[in-house]
Enzyme design. Sequence first.
Site: not given
Length: 309
Positions: A135, A227, A267, A138, A293, A108
Amino acid sequence: MKNFLNLKDIPIRDLKKILVDAKRRKRLRKKLNNLDIDKGAPLKGKLLIQMFEKSSLRTRLSFYLAIKQLGGSTLTLRPDELHLSKGGESIQDTAKILSNFGNAFMLRTANDKKLEEFKKYLSIPIINGLSPSSHPTQILSDIFTVEEIKKKPISSLNITWIGDSNNVLNSLIAASIKFSFKLSIGCPTEYKPSKKMIKYIRSNNSKIHILHDPKKAAKGADVIFSDKVISMNDKVNKLKKLNKFKKFKINEKLMSFAKKDCIFLHCLPRGKEVEENIFLSKKSKVWQQALNRVHVQKSILLYCFGKLR
Ligand code: CP
Ligand code: NVA
């Protein structure tokens, strides 16, 4: 060996295979505990090294469980403890060591170029665990959640995004192009997707519509995504930006423009873009979304290791 860096670069056949595998694996371990290992332990003896240059709760935990359930293990590196972070060692040499000690690397990062640089020098798979521009783990997982709940292929659904034009949206755009689903984006004019993304949308003859009226974006939606308005490392005038997004807040009124059985996804972590009564309502599937996930990332790992059946 395969990398998992951006949805737009992964063949749709492979993305679909990942989703099918995740569905099967999730079903097969219904009665197992979090740390129980899948039959056959397909990644026995394998080490996933992960490193987070930005905060993370879900990605960290879900990759930890994902590789454990496949029979492998994970080690999380703190970037501030590596020579790399202080300029004391190159990406090239760091990558060589990671490749010799580990079997896959999940990063990340606050810098997209770093993913490319690592990719150049690693001889093990690299997975993008969130970057400024995307991402992907995700969003692939979110497609799984949408299809699981709606029991329909995502290509037959109306997907809406109400919020900032950020990394998560960029991956949703790539997914809309790959999986061919209708995507309505509701955002203030000043915060529309970047020129590069608009060019990508146009050159792919997509089913994507960018709208600046949140009601129009929500109309007829099967799923509404949102988000945070302010993402990690978002260097903007926060008050000004939050003000611009005031009428884009997800509330009962806005949800009423969507289909009756519309679900809400996010998310996480959340900010103020959604009212508590929606976030905690039955329409909100955010906890299921977060847990999924683990399942999807297991199949992503198997894809990277060339072990997807
Ligand atoms: N959604 C997500 O990536 O969460 P974390 O930042 O907690 O990993
Ligand atoms: N857009 C958010 C996603 C967090 C998971 C961020 O980059 O901070």
